[in-house]
Design an enzyme around this catalytic site. Structure first.
Site, PDB file in Angstrom:
ATOM      1  CB  SER A  67      -1.297  -0.174   0.948  1.00 28.38           C
ATOM      2  OG  SER A  67      -1.927   1.359   1.549  1.00 28.38           O
ATOM      3  N   GLY A  72       1.621   5.796  -0.804  1.00 29.42           N
ATOM      4  CA  GLY A  72       2.709   6.338   0.085  1.00 29.42           C
ATOM      5  C   GLY A  72       1.987   6.519   1.949  1.00 29.42           C
ATOM      6  CD  GLN A  75      -3.505   8.066  10.805  1.00 26.60           C
ATOM      7  OE1 GLN A  75      -3.387   7.673  10.299  1.00 26.60           O
ATOM      8  NE2 GLN A  75      -3.269   8.632  12.253  1.00 26.60           N
ATOM      9  N   GLY A  94       2.728   4.988  14.937  1.00 29.33           N
ATOM     10  CA  GLY A  94       2.923   4.602  13.451  1.00 29.33           C
ATOM     11  C   GLY A  94       4.091   4.052  13.189  1.00 29.33           C
ATOM     12  CD  GLU A  95       7.831   0.369  16.354  1.00 28.38           C
ATOM     13  OE1 GLU A  95       8.980  -0.849  16.020  1.00 28.38           O
ATOM     14  OE2 GLU A  95       7.652   0.528  17.233  1.00 28.38           O
ATOM     15  NE  ARG A  97       0.283   4.982  10.265  1.00 19.11           N
ATOM     16  CZ  ARG A  97       0.200   5.905  10.750  1.00 19.11           C
ATOM     17  NH1 ARG A  97       0.657   7.077  11.392  1.00 19.11           N
ATOM     18  NH2 ARG A  97       0.061   5.381  12.537  1.00 19.11           N
ATOM     19  CG  ASN A 129      -0.577  -0.564  18.650  1.00 19.90           C
ATOM     20  OD1 ASN A 129      -0.886  -1.137  17.924  1.00 19.90           O
ATOM     21  ND2 ASN A 129       0.484   0.487  19.553  1.00 19.90           N
ATOM     22  NE  ARG A 132      -3.811   1.112  13.492  1.00 19.10           N
ATOM     23  CZ  ARG A 132      -3.873   1.585  12.194  1.00 19.10           C
ATOM     24  NH1 ARG A 132      -4.049   3.033  11.849  1.00 19.10           N
ATOM     25  NH2 ARG A 132      -2.755   0.765  10.926  1.00 19.10           N
ATOM     26  CB  ALA A 133      -8.401  -4.992  17.152  1.00 15.38           C
TER      27      ALA A 133
END
Length: 301
Positions: A67, A72, A75, A94-95, A97, A129, A132-133
């Site tokens: 993705s 890119g 977020q 955002g680790e 990402r 976390n 976002r489960a």
């Protein structure tokens, strides 16, 4: 004292309030002052030591990497400057990402720079976390325990912070009392938190856990097993020779394994003869649920 001040500032504000409005990296002071607006070289970022998530599966990262290659990073990654260092930032949220960006061989990544305490950093990592489960039950429990041990939070504080009931927090923390091997089963997704709580405190917890996994027992069956133990009901038969719900024939167990292998997710079949039965598929993330729905819609299951 600093930790206590951080807790009072952060507690109960929620993820959006903790992160605040987006600030370009170029507008930050100190280490961020030399960075171009909005993006920084990827090598300036480092992992968050307060990250509660320990399991970053190759499958999940592969999907996110693809993705990132195509669209890119949409977020920005939330970071905080590393004290005493130049052009160094610690990831707050955002680790995944960041890891995917490395795999996608990106040179720069978008960031939002925030001045956060250690307590707020852990708060954000846990909230993000949990919402976002992305955490397994053991990682979630470890995160709660760290808030309590390192920053003097109470269970009530944690409950308010994450927006879940105090009983949920208490039940999740109880999982840390399981034997290390059983905690490993839960962390790997082989055993649910409900199954684990059913055998908590049992001297044969590891053996019971293996039986639950091998035979694909439901939580209710696990609770019954936790009460009777292995010695009283070794073959799934109760006194008088009646077969209990604990017993599954070889064909059923083989079918469970075949479907589990096909889906890549734990599957349990509860067959009740002429009365039918039910098939239970256990997923850990919303992405896994989306994949199941997609495959059902496309007729690929």
């Amino acid at each position: 004292m600093a930790a206590e001040d951080g807790k009072r500032r952060g507690l109960g504000r929620g993820l959006a309030a903790l992160i605040g409005d987006e600030t370009p990296a170029g507008a930050a002071s100190g280490p961020a002052a030399t960075i171009s607006p909005n993006t920084v070289p990827i090598e300036f970022l480092r992992a968050n030591p307060y990250q509660p998530r320990r399991d970053f599966t190759e499958e999940d990262l592969a999907d996110l990497t693809q993705s990132v290659k195509e669209k890119g990073i949409l977020q920005p990654i939330v970071v905080r400057p590393v004290s005493g260092a130049t052009n160094a930032f610690e990831i707050v949220a955002g680790e995944r990402r960041w890891r995917a960006a490395q795999a996608a061989k990106l040179d720069r990544v978008p960031v939002t720079v925030r001045d956060l305490t250690d307590a707020e950093t852990l708060e954000i990592a846990i909230i993000e976390n949990v919402q976002r489960a992305d955490l397994n039950a053991i990682e979630e429990a470890d995160g709660y325990q760290r808030l309590m041990d390192e920053f003097k939070y109470t269970q009530a504080d944690v409950s308010k912070l994450i927006g879940k009931s105090r009983s949920h927090v208490a039940n999740t923390l109880r999982l840390l009392g399981l034997p290390k091997k059983v905690r490993g089963f839960v962390a790997a997704g082989d055993l649910t938190a409900g199954h684990a709580r059913a055998i908590m405190g049992h001297e044969d917890a590891v053996a019971l856990a293996r039986k639950i996994i091998d035979e694909g027992l439901s939580v209710r069956e696990a609770e019954a097993l936790g009460k009777t133990g292995l010695e009283e009901q070794p073959s799934g038969k109760a006194k008088g020779g009646k077969v209990t719900a604990l017993e599954k024939d070889a064909d059923t167990r083989s079918l469970e394994r075949n479907i589990t292998d096909a889906l890549g997710l734990a599957v349990s079949i509860e067959h009740k003869g002429d009365k039918g039965g039910k098939l239970v598929v256990t997923y850990k993330t919303l992405d896994q649920l989306d994949e199941i729905c997609r495959r059902l819609a496309n007729g690929k299951i």
